[in-house]
Design an enzyme around this catalytic site. Structure first.
Site, PDB file in Angstrom:
ATOM      1  N   ASN A   8       0.865  -1.185   0.000  1.00  0.00           N
ATOM      2  CA  ASN A   8       0.000   0.000   0.000  1.00  0.00           C
ATOM      3  C   ASN A   8       0.896   1.228   0.000  1.00  0.00           C
ATOM      4  OD1 ASN A   8      -1.818   2.041   0.545  1.00  0.00           O
ATOM      5  ND2 ASN A   8      -2.262   1.357   2.637  1.00  0.00           N
ATOM      6  N   LYS A  10      -0.064   4.205  -0.120  1.00  0.00           N
ATOM      7  CA  LYS A  10      -0.755   5.346   0.505  1.00  0.00           C
ATOM      8  C   LYS A  10      -0.596   6.581  -0.393  1.00  0.00           C
ATOM      9  CE  LYS A  10       0.169   3.241   4.939  1.00  0.00           C
ATOM     10  NZ  LYS A  10       0.162   3.384   6.377  1.00  0.00           N
ATOM     11  N   HIS A  92      -9.268   0.518   5.165  1.00  0.00           N
ATOM     12  CA  HIS A  92      -7.987   0.737   5.851  1.00  0.00           C
ATOM     13  C   HIS A  92      -8.234   1.643   7.051  1.00  0.00           C
ATOM     14  CE1 HIS A  92      -3.924   2.115   6.672  1.00  0.00           C
ATOM     15  NE2 HIS A  92      -3.494   1.076   5.979  1.00  0.00           N
ATOM     16  N   GLU A  94      -6.749   4.089   8.142  1.00  0.00           N
ATOM     17  CA  GLU A  94      -6.610   5.533   7.864  1.00  0.00           C
ATOM     18  C   GLU A  94      -7.882   6.078   7.223  1.00  0.00           C
ATOM     19  OE1 GLU A  94      -2.863   5.221   5.795  1.00  0.00           O
ATOM     20  OE2 GLU A  94      -1.912   4.668   7.695  1.00  0.00           O
ATOM     21  N   GLU A 162      -4.893  -5.597  10.619  1.00  0.00           N
ATOM     22  CA  GLU A 162      -3.901  -4.544  10.811  1.00  0.00           C
ATOM     23  C   GLU A 162      -4.176  -3.794  12.113  1.00  0.00           C
ATOM     24  OE1 GLU A 162      -2.045  -3.244   6.847  1.00  0.00           O
ATOM     25  OE2 GLU A 162      -3.843  -2.059   7.143  1.00  0.00           O
ATOM     26  N   GLY A 168       2.780   1.827  10.641  1.00  0.00           N
ATOM     27  CA  GLY A 168       3.711   2.943  10.494  1.00  0.00           C
ATOM     28  C   GLY A 168       4.457   3.304  11.759  1.00  0.00           C
ATOM     29  N   SER A 207       3.792  -2.625  10.178  1.00  0.00           N
ATOM     30  CA  SER A 207       5.246  -2.620  10.362  1.00  0.00           C
ATOM     31  C   SER A 207       5.918  -3.930   9.947  1.00  0.00           C
ATOM     32  CB  SER A 207       5.611  -2.248  11.811  1.00  0.00           C
ATOM     33  OG  SER A 207       5.163  -0.929  12.101  1.00  0.00           O
TER      34      SER A 207
HETATM   35  C1  PEP Z   1      -0.501  -0.198   6.048  1.00  0.00           C
HETATM   36  O1  PEP Z   1      -0.562   0.948   5.702  1.00  0.00           O
HETATM   37  O2  PEP Z   1      -1.412  -0.964   5.724  1.00  0.00           O
HETATM   38  C2  PEP Z   1       0.649  -0.651   6.810  1.00  0.00           C
HETATM   39  C3  PEP Z   1       0.624  -1.852   7.306  1.00  0.00           C
HETATM   40  O3  PEP Z   1       1.679   0.234   6.971  1.00  0.00           O
HETATM   41  P1  PEP Z   1       3.167  -0.089   7.550  1.00  0.00           P
HETATM   42  O4  PEP Z   1       3.632  -1.360   6.901  1.00  0.00           O
HETATM   43  O5  PEP Z   1       3.990   1.097   7.139  1.00  0.00           O
HETATM   44  O6  PEP Z   1       3.028  -0.232   9.021  1.00  0.00           O
END
Ligand code: PEP
Length: 247
Positions: A8, A10, A92, A94, A162, A168, A207
């Site tokens: 992703n 983003k 997601h 976000e 997630e 992040g 992460s």
């Molecule tokens: C994500 O945005 O779905 C995500 C898992 O981000 P990151 O891997 O940067 O934690």
């Protein structure tokens, strides 16, 4: 179903950044897992053109629940498909946080995605406060029940667990915590969609990086990853693809 390494981007990337796609495809011409990148909408067509004939699939990061109309700034699932997308990320954290998306809306979007022939990658996850309160499974279960469309199959829907606090941040749950949620999701899915639950891909996200990918992929009921930051660089995402291919 093959396991799935999904990235992703983003709101990151540019036409110049598509050079990373060329490098990824060159380094992983035939991975044992599926490989998907979801760039910002304006880059989908260009990325899909670069990926044509390769193992890389391209997806969107959101779609509207309606097929057309007066929805300034939104895109429909059919528009994503026409641009070359095969998948779309939905729900997601976000989007749930920044745009107030409810699980009910996520389900409507997933229905629109399936109607347009896209595979829906539906995201679920608890906040840190919810985990601290011991509410993780209750939160995830309620999100799952309300977010996935009736008639979901292993070929049309992917679930990404997630934890919001792991996205992040560089922090990840313990392996036991990931295994607990994935086992819970598999069982809950069986109650919702029956035998299809066994093959439906359950991704972990939050992460994931080259240094922790292999231990996460070794867990039961983990069928891949949804990767944010580490998907921006071909070397990092490629290492995650390699770890999943070896799992
Ligand atoms: C994500 O945005 O779905 C995500 C898992 O981000 P990151 O891997 O940067 O934690």
């Amino acid at each position: 179903m093959k396991k799935l390494a999904a990235g992703n981007w983003k709101m990151n990337g540019s036409m110049a950044a598509l050079a990373e796609v060329d490098a990824l495809i060159a380094a992983h011409p035939a991975p044992a897992c599926e490989m998907l990148l979801c760039p910002p909408t304006p880059l989908i067509a260009a990325m899909a053109a670069r990926a044509e004939g390769s193992a890389l699939q391209v997806g969107g990061q959101d779609c509207h629940q309606n097929s057309s109309g007066a929805h300034t700034g939104d895109v429909s699932a059919a528009m994503l498909a026409e641009a070359g997308a095969s998948h779309v990320i939905l729900g997601h954290s976000e989007r749930r946080a920044d745009h107030g998306e409810s699980s009910d809306l996520v389900r409507q979007k997933a229905e629109a995605a399936l109607a347009a022939g896209l595979i829906a990658v539906v995201c679920l996850g608890e906040t840190e406060a919810e985990r601290d309160a011991g509410a993780t499974l209750a939160v995830i279960g309620a999100q799952l029940d309300a977010s996935i469309p009736a008639g979901s199959t292993a070929a049309t829907v992917v679930i990404a667990y997630e934890p919001v606090w792991a996205i992040g941040t560089g922090r990840t749950p313990t392996l036991a915590q990931i295994a607990e949620v994935h086992g819970f999701l598999r069982a809950r899915l069986a109650g919702l969609i029956g035998a299809e639950a066994a093959g439906l891909r359950l991704l972990y996200g939050g992460s994931v990086k080259p240094s922790n990918a292999a231990e996460i992929f070794a867990l039961p009921e983990v069928d891949g990853a949804l990767v944010g930051g580490a998907s921006l660089k071909a070397a990092d995402f490629g290492a995650i693809v390699a770890a999943l291919s070896a799992a």
